[in-house]
Design an enzyme around this catalytic site. Structure first.
Site, mmCIF file in Angstrom:
data_model
loop_
_atom_site.group_PDB
_atom_site.id
_atom_site.type_symbol
_atom_site.label_atom_id
_atom_site.label_comp_id
_atom_site.label_asym_id
_atom_site.label_seq_id
_atom_site.Cartn_x
_atom_site.Cartn_y
_atom_site.Cartn_z
ATOM 1 N N LYS A 101 -4.112 -4.259 10.774
ATOM 2 C CA LYS A 101 -4.716 -5.432 11.389
ATOM 3 C C LYS A 101 -4.828 -5.197 12.898
ATOM 4 C CE LYS A 101 -2.844 -7.489 7.469
ATOM 5 N NZ LYS A 101 -3.937 -7.509 6.508
ATOM 6 N N TRP A 108 1.942 -14.579 1.345
ATOM 7 C CA TRP A 108 2.768 -13.424 1.665
ATOM 8 C C TRP A 108 4.236 -13.756 1.524
ATOM 9 C CZ3 TRP A 108 1.506 -8.495 1.577
ATOM 10 C CH2 TRP A 108 0.142 -8.204 1.506
ATOM 11 N N ASP A 123 7.993 -10.751 8.911
ATOM 12 C CA ASP A 123 6.779 -10.006 8.577
ATOM 13 C C ASP A 123 5.707 -10.445 9.565
ATOM 14 O OD1 ASP A 123 4.427 -9.013 7.574
ATOM 15 O OD2 ASP A 123 4.667 -9.833 5.561
#
Lengths: 367, 367
Positions: free
Chosen positions: B203, B105, B179
């Site tokens: 999530k 990511w 993030d």
């Protein structure tokens, strides 16, 4: 539960059958033990939901094979930026975008497009679609943008044959871009006339948070370098809307709506019903001098029907009486005032009849 | 319905109570006669849902008053572009963004940021959070970006005190951008250390299609001119996430999850459970030489647990046996192979125990 009719301009009424199915499948989709919300977007269960939704929408709108259907995020408003960000990459500096201006949504699109290119307003009217012969088009424009149904003002293309004629020689090589957010799937359209069609879902498709983009293959791959990857049409197309995690539950609901539309008889049947519902409502408004409408009859929207009480001091009483009967969300957009009845695909004619009955009774009471 | 445990990395398992409530309210929210999906985002019903969700999230994360909470669209991936588009407007040409690189990511964020500014990778490791003393920071960087939990590789900040120290003099005036997509709400955080926190919902928050941005007031109003209005943090903040139509149903589900979290005891209780669940699973992996993990113990994620069979020829048999027991979505991300168990807030410890039992039995069978 009281019987209500919801005339909201969007998010808006959805078919009861769709909601009932969604409720029944909420905790366990088809014996998977999972809610659709819990499924990996890359798993076989959700892939099957996605593929069915794409296939059904393609069938409903007769989308040709050389067009991609994208399921995106951001809403119709975001497309006002994402369209220029995706279409201007191969244009030399100084590209011009032509616009037909027919109301508030055209305004927003024009304002946003000015951030990325020169804009030419080729024609403007907020009470009727300007006749195509009068459009002052730019030769070699990057594209021509139109909002084919103005949700706020109630101006719609092609109510009486004013659909754009893509055969117009002035449009040779100029892609037509159409914001169809508030009337997609309510009428038969010829997709091949357009370069890009986009629509926020929250009127005739499903829940807010899904945006449909239908784009001709040759227009892909023209993004400006500053276009965010997550919104790059080519990346989205190449990854079947899974370049990033798509709004899975919204796509599932949209898919249920597409199945419902097919069971009802498809878009042609929706158009037949839309004509009947709009005729019923406009007839009542035209034949009762308590009310007025401001859009030319040739351009009246079948989906969004703005109207005004001639005596606007009665507005609050009108809305209160409507609410007492379960006729909800009839207040017009704050920018234009008055009233608005949005009568999308999922609004049954019984709802329109209930509104017509109320229109007549309220007018009679006030005399 | 079979009892299954869904270890998907996202979209992922949601609390059963939330799904049951959503199903019960699907056709008629609180006697309104409407589904939440059908509500105008500007009507009093949805406004009340929105305000409760915002208030509950603010309470759960102890978000200070000088931070705005935005409910956006586009997913975490889109923020890789939207963060620079929103933060670089007041920077002279040649702004530098610092990154701490800890996995896939981070890779994606770095690649996207290069479209908008110079990038400096201040530290890099995919098996442990690099020690802060070793970060090669840029004086006067526009901001420092970190992915505080790498969903694919399983590296998490602050497992053993490696949370970034914002008091580091090298960070004076440099906003931290985090993030937190895959571990938000699973641990107590000090929001005031960060300039921007963002997280895709799918999530620990709710359905895909909602993205949370928590941003300090003074960072608003710094967008580049090419930033799409629909994604301009200041416009979104000034309009309480209703500059354009928000993903209403996703926000409603997120709100139900926030209420569920509060009933469970809030984020501190979630952290206690996360520690217990992760300890149970890592203990089994550490004490069985059939499996291996590759992340340093000090940086092991409590949410995403990647592991490998030492004999990878058994992978298919492992996954087939797991599926037969209702232990789903254990395959690792294609970029790294192996296995991954995502054990978010909504995963009960019983699910982790069932996985541990299977890990031990599968290893014993194969000997």
């Amino acid at each position: 539960m009281t019987q209500i009719y919801n005339f909201s301009a969007g998010p808006a009424v959805l078919p009861k059958e769709v909601l009932a199915q969604a409720a029944a499948e909420m905790l366990d989709w088809h014996g998977s033990g999972m809610s659709v919300m819990e499924m990996s977007h890359r798993g076989p269960e959700f892939i099957s939901i996605y593929k069915a939704a794409e296939r059904d929408l393609r069938e409903l709108l007769a989308v040709p094979d050389n067009y991609k259907i994208l399921f995106m995020q951001g809403g119709g408003l975001s497309q006002n930026a994402l369209i220029p960000l995706n279409l201007l990459g191969h244009k030399p500096d100084g590209a011009t975008i032509d616009f037909i201006h027919t109301g508030s949504w055209s305004d927003k699109s024009i304002k946003e497009a000015r951030k990325y290119a020169h804009v030419n307003v080729a024609a403007s009217s907020t009470t009727a679609v300007p006749p195509q012969a009068e459009w002052r088009l730019t030769p070699g424009a990057a594209y021509l943008h139109m909002c084919t149904n103005e949700t706020i003002g109630g101006v719609e293309y092609d109510v009486s044959g004013n659909q754009p004629d893509a055969g117009d020689p002035r449009l040779a090589g100029v892609p037509l871009v159409a914001d169809m957010s508030s009337h997609i799937l309510s009428r038969v359209i010829d997709v091949s006339k357009f370069g890009v069609i986009f629509a926020g879902a929250q009127k005739n498709i499903g829940p807010a948070g899904v945006t449909i983009v239908i784009i001709r293959d040759d227009l892909l791959g023209k993004a400006l370098p500053v276009c965010p990857s997550a919104f790059d049409f080519k990346l989205v197309a190449d990854n079947e809307s899974m370049y990033n995690t798509p709004p899975t539950y919204g796509i599932y609901i949209a898919g249920l709506v597409f199945q419902w539309l097919k069971r009802q008889g498809g878009v042609a049947e929706m158009e037949r019903r839309a004509i009947a519902k709009a005729a019923l409502l406009y007839h009542a408004l035209d034949h009762n001098d308590f009310y007025e409408t401001r859009v030319a009859k040739s351009s009246r929207s079948r989906m969004n029907v703005p109207f005004y009480l001639k005596d606007e001091s009665r507005n609050e009483a009108f809305l209160a009486g409507a609410k007492a009967r379960g006729l909800l969300q009839l207040k017009g957009h704050k920018s234009v005032g008055g009233m608005r009845a949005s009568i999308y695909n999922a609004m049954p004619i019984e709802g329109v009849q209930a509104l017509v009955d109320y229109l007549n009774e309220f007018a009679a009471q006030q005399r």
